[in-house]
Design a protein around this motif. Sequence first.
Motif, PDB file in Angstrom:
ATOM      1  N   GLU A 140      -9.181   4.214   0.245  1.00  0.00           N
ATOM      2  CA  GLU A 140      -9.715   4.926   1.090  1.00  0.00           C
ATOM      3  C   GLU A 140     -10.582   3.886   2.034  1.00  0.00           C
ATOM      4  OE1 GLU A 140     -11.829   8.722   0.051  1.00  0.00           O
ATOM      5  OE2 GLU A 140     -10.838   8.280  -2.062  1.00  0.00           O
ATOM      6  N   THR A 141     -10.297   3.950   3.459  1.00  0.00           N
ATOM      7  CA  THR A 141     -10.982   2.953   4.254  1.00  0.00           C
ATOM      8  C   THR A 141     -10.735   3.636   5.610  1.00  0.00           C
ATOM      9  OG1 THR A 141     -11.398   0.742   4.884  1.00  0.00           O
ATOM     10  CG2 THR A 141      -9.124   1.475   4.783  1.00  0.00           C
ATOM     11  N   LEU A 142     -11.429   2.920   6.876  1.00  0.00           N
ATOM     12  CA  LEU A 142     -11.074   3.170   8.042  1.00  0.00           C
ATOM     13  C   LEU A 142     -10.729   1.876   8.729  1.00  0.00           C
ATOM     14  CD1 LEU A 142     -14.874   4.682   8.726  1.00  0.00           C
ATOM     15  CD2 LEU A 142     -12.635   5.920   8.283  1.00  0.00           C
ATOM     16  N   THR A 143      -9.854   2.330   9.894  1.00  0.00           N
ATOM     17  CA  THR A 143      -9.496   1.092  10.720  1.00  0.00           C
ATOM     18  C   THR A 143     -10.642   0.508  11.372  1.00  0.00           C
ATOM     19  OG1 THR A 143      -8.835   2.281  12.613  1.00  0.00           O
ATOM     20  CG2 THR A 143      -7.204   2.114  10.704  1.00  0.00           C
ATOM     21  N   ASP A 144     -10.289  -0.678  12.294  1.00  0.00           N
ATOM     22  CA  ASP A 144     -11.423  -0.962  13.086  1.00  0.00           C
ATOM     23  C   ASP A 144     -11.333  -0.017  14.324  1.00  0.00           C
ATOM     24  OD1 ASP A 144      -9.052  -1.764  14.415  1.00  0.00           O
ATOM     25  OD2 ASP A 144      -9.688  -3.611  15.017  1.00  0.00           O
ATOM     26  N   THR A 145     -12.376  -0.253  15.291  1.00  0.00           N
ATOM     27  CA  THR A 145     -12.547   0.806  16.354  1.00  0.00           C
ATOM     28  C   THR A 145     -11.832   0.070  17.621  1.00  0.00           C
ATOM     29  OG1 THR A 145     -14.697   1.595  15.412  1.00  0.00           O
ATOM     30  CG2 THR A 145     -14.308   1.773  17.815  1.00  0.00           C
TER      31      THR A 145
ATOM     32  N   VAL B  89      -7.763   5.783   6.542  1.00  0.00           N
ATOM     33  CA  VAL B  89      -6.560   5.649   5.863  1.00  0.00           C
ATOM     34  C   VAL B  89      -6.689   6.171   4.229  1.00  0.00           C
ATOM     35  CG1 VAL B  89      -5.111   3.764   4.649  1.00  0.00           C
ATOM     36  CG2 VAL B  89      -5.812   3.597   7.181  1.00  0.00           C
ATOM     37  N   CYS B  90      -5.976   7.069   3.893  1.00  0.00           N
ATOM     38  CA  CYS B  90      -6.100   7.740   2.406  1.00  0.00           C
ATOM     39  C   CYS B  90      -4.798   7.604   1.830  1.00  0.00           C
ATOM     40  CB  CYS B  90      -6.921   8.784   2.643  1.00  0.00           C
ATOM     41  SG  CYS B  90      -7.100   9.569   0.875  1.00  0.00           S
ATOM     42  N   ASP B  91      -4.619   6.806   0.882  1.00  0.00           N
ATOM     43  CA  ASP B  91      -3.213   6.754   0.338  1.00  0.00           C
ATOM     44  C   ASP B  91      -3.430   6.186  -1.150  1.00  0.00           C
ATOM     45  OD1 ASP B  91      -0.402   6.702   0.222  1.00  0.00           O
ATOM     46  OD2 ASP B  91      -0.276   5.623   2.248  1.00  0.00           O
ATOM     47  N   THR B  92      -2.228   6.301  -1.903  1.00  0.00           N
ATOM     48  CA  THR B  92      -2.082   5.818  -3.376  1.00  0.00           C
ATOM     49  C   THR B  92      -1.012   4.340  -3.123  1.00  0.00           C
ATOM     50  OG1 THR B  92      -2.421   7.877  -4.250  1.00  0.00           O
ATOM     51  CG2 THR B  92      -1.380   6.118  -5.355  1.00  0.00           C
ATOM     52  N   THR B  93      -1.318   3.603  -3.884  1.00  0.00           N
ATOM     53  CA  THR B  93      -0.521   2.203  -3.811  1.00  0.00           C
ATOM     54  C   THR B  93       0.907   2.529  -4.707  1.00  0.00           C
ATOM     55  OG1 THR B  93      -1.058   1.290  -5.712  1.00  0.00           O
ATOM     56  CG2 THR B  93      -2.217   0.558  -3.750  1.00  0.00           C
ATOM     57  N   GLY B  94       2.099   1.900  -4.205  1.00  0.00           N
ATOM     58  CA  GLY B  94       3.064   1.981  -5.423  1.00  0.00           C
ATOM     59  C   GLY B  94       2.752   1.244  -6.572  1.00  0.00           C
ATOM     60  N   PRO B  95       3.624   1.179  -7.460  1.00  0.00           N
ATOM     61  CA  PRO B  95       3.483   0.627  -8.793  1.00  0.00           C
ATOM     62  C   PRO B  95       3.445  -0.834  -8.775  1.00  0.00           C
ATOM     63  CG  PRO B  95       5.627   1.531  -8.727  1.00  0.00           C
ATOM     64  CD  PRO B  95       4.745   2.011  -7.460  1.00  0.00           C
ATOM     65  N   ALA B  96       3.001  -1.529  -9.690  1.00  0.00           N
ATOM     66  CA  ALA B  96       2.531  -3.043  -9.795  1.00  0.00           C
ATOM     67  C   ALA B  96       4.045  -3.603  -9.267  1.00  0.00           C
ATOM     68  CB  ALA B  96       2.263  -3.354 -10.941  1.00  0.00           C
ATOM     69  N   ILE B  97       4.291  -4.671  -8.706  1.00  0.00           N
ATOM     70  CA  ILE B  97       5.199  -5.766  -8.525  1.00  0.00           C
ATOM     71  C   ILE B  97       4.821  -7.075  -9.012  1.00  0.00           C
ATOM     72  CG2 ILE B  97       6.618  -6.795  -6.796  1.00  0.00           C
ATOM     73  CD1 ILE B  97       5.836  -4.246  -4.921  1.00  0.00           C
ATOM     74  N   SER B  98       5.346  -7.347 -10.033  1.00  0.00           N
ATOM     75  CA  SER B  98       4.961  -8.604 -10.900  1.00  0.00           C
ATOM     76  C   SER B  98       5.366  -9.682 -10.068  1.00  0.00           C
ATOM     77  CB  SER B  98       6.017  -8.548 -12.278  1.00  0.00           C
ATOM     78  OG  SER B  98       5.505  -7.660 -12.743  1.00  0.00           O
ATOM     79  N   LEU B  99       4.378 -10.659 -10.184  1.00  0.00           N
ATOM     80  CA  LEU B  99       4.706 -12.056  -9.511  1.00  0.00           C
ATOM     81  C   LEU B  99       4.662 -13.116 -10.677  1.00  0.00           C
ATOM     82  CD1 LEU B  99       1.961 -11.628  -6.709  1.00  0.00           C
ATOM     83  CD2 LEU B  99       4.430 -11.296  -6.488  1.00  0.00           C
ATOM     84  N   PRO B 100       5.016 -14.409 -10.566  1.00  0.00           N
ATOM     85  CA  PRO B 100       5.134 -15.268 -11.363  1.00  0.00           C
ATOM     86  C   PRO B 100       3.432 -15.595 -11.913  1.00  0.00           C
ATOM     87  CG  PRO B 100       6.354 -16.090  -9.630  1.00  0.00           C
ATOM     88  CD  PRO B 100       5.658 -14.998  -9.185  1.00  0.00           C
ATOM     89  N   GLY B 101       3.586 -16.008 -13.183  1.00  0.00           N
ATOM     90  CA  GLY B 101       1.938 -16.367 -13.694  1.00  0.00           C
ATOM     91  C   GLY B 101       1.215 -15.121 -14.112  1.00  0.00           C
ATOM     92  N   GLY B 102       1.940 -13.975 -14.103  1.00  0.00           N
ATOM     93  CA  GLY B 102       1.310 -12.808 -14.920  1.00  0.00           C
ATOM     94  C   GLY B 102       0.444 -12.067 -13.940  1.00  0.00           C
ATOM     95  N   LYS B 103       0.451 -12.379 -12.577  1.00  0.00           N
ATOM     96  CA  LYS B 103      -0.490 -11.476 -11.612  1.00  0.00           C
ATOM     97  C   LYS B 103       0.632 -10.488 -10.802  1.00  0.00           C
ATOM     98  CE  LYS B 103      -4.229 -14.110 -11.437  1.00  0.00           C
ATOM     99  NZ  LYS B 103      -5.322 -13.630 -11.539  1.00  0.00           N
ATOM    100  N   HIS B 104       0.077  -9.608 -10.091  1.00  0.00           N
ATOM    101  CA  HIS B 104       0.889  -8.654  -9.270  1.00  0.00           C
ATOM    102  C   HIS B 104       0.302  -8.312  -8.151  1.00  0.00           C
ATOM    103  CE1 HIS B 104      -2.188  -6.105 -11.699  1.00  0.00           C
ATOM    104  NE2 HIS B 104      -1.874  -5.288 -10.580  1.00  0.00           N
TER     105      HIS B 104
END
Length: 137
Positions: free
Chosen positions: A73-78, A86-101
């Motif tokens: 939940e946020t606002l764009t610049d003016t 902007v009010c949304d929900t992300t998609g599921p995690a996308i894995s990256l090397p090193g255990g991050k996402h």
Amino acid sequence: MGYNFKKGKNYKEHYSGNNQCAEKCVLVKNHNHEFLSSTDYAKDEECIIHNHRIAGVTGPAIRCGNSHVHKIETLTDTFCDHFHSVCDTTGPAISLPGGKHIHLVKGETSVNDGHDHDYFFTTLIEDPTNVPNDKDC
């Protein structure tokens, strides 16, 4: 489960009204993500073509199936005295090397000044400055 990326269809359609997955949801390891992006270009009521910047931090993780999502939940610049929400929900995690996402986000802003904007971006990796305990600073 696949996601529909057509205009007007975004991840929040796959989640209940309280922004949790329709499946059983519980909080997972507490973390959030930074994000920054630009919207697409659109014409306002005076036919001025422009876009907006989006930046912020997601809410905490919400378990969904074998993964998790985050609320945004946020606002764009003016621009020319108007902005969009902007009010949304992300998609599921996308894995990256090193255990991050990261997470994918696609949707539309609120309608202001006679128009809206599409956005399509990924979050930044979670906790990018976290130094493992076994590392010296």
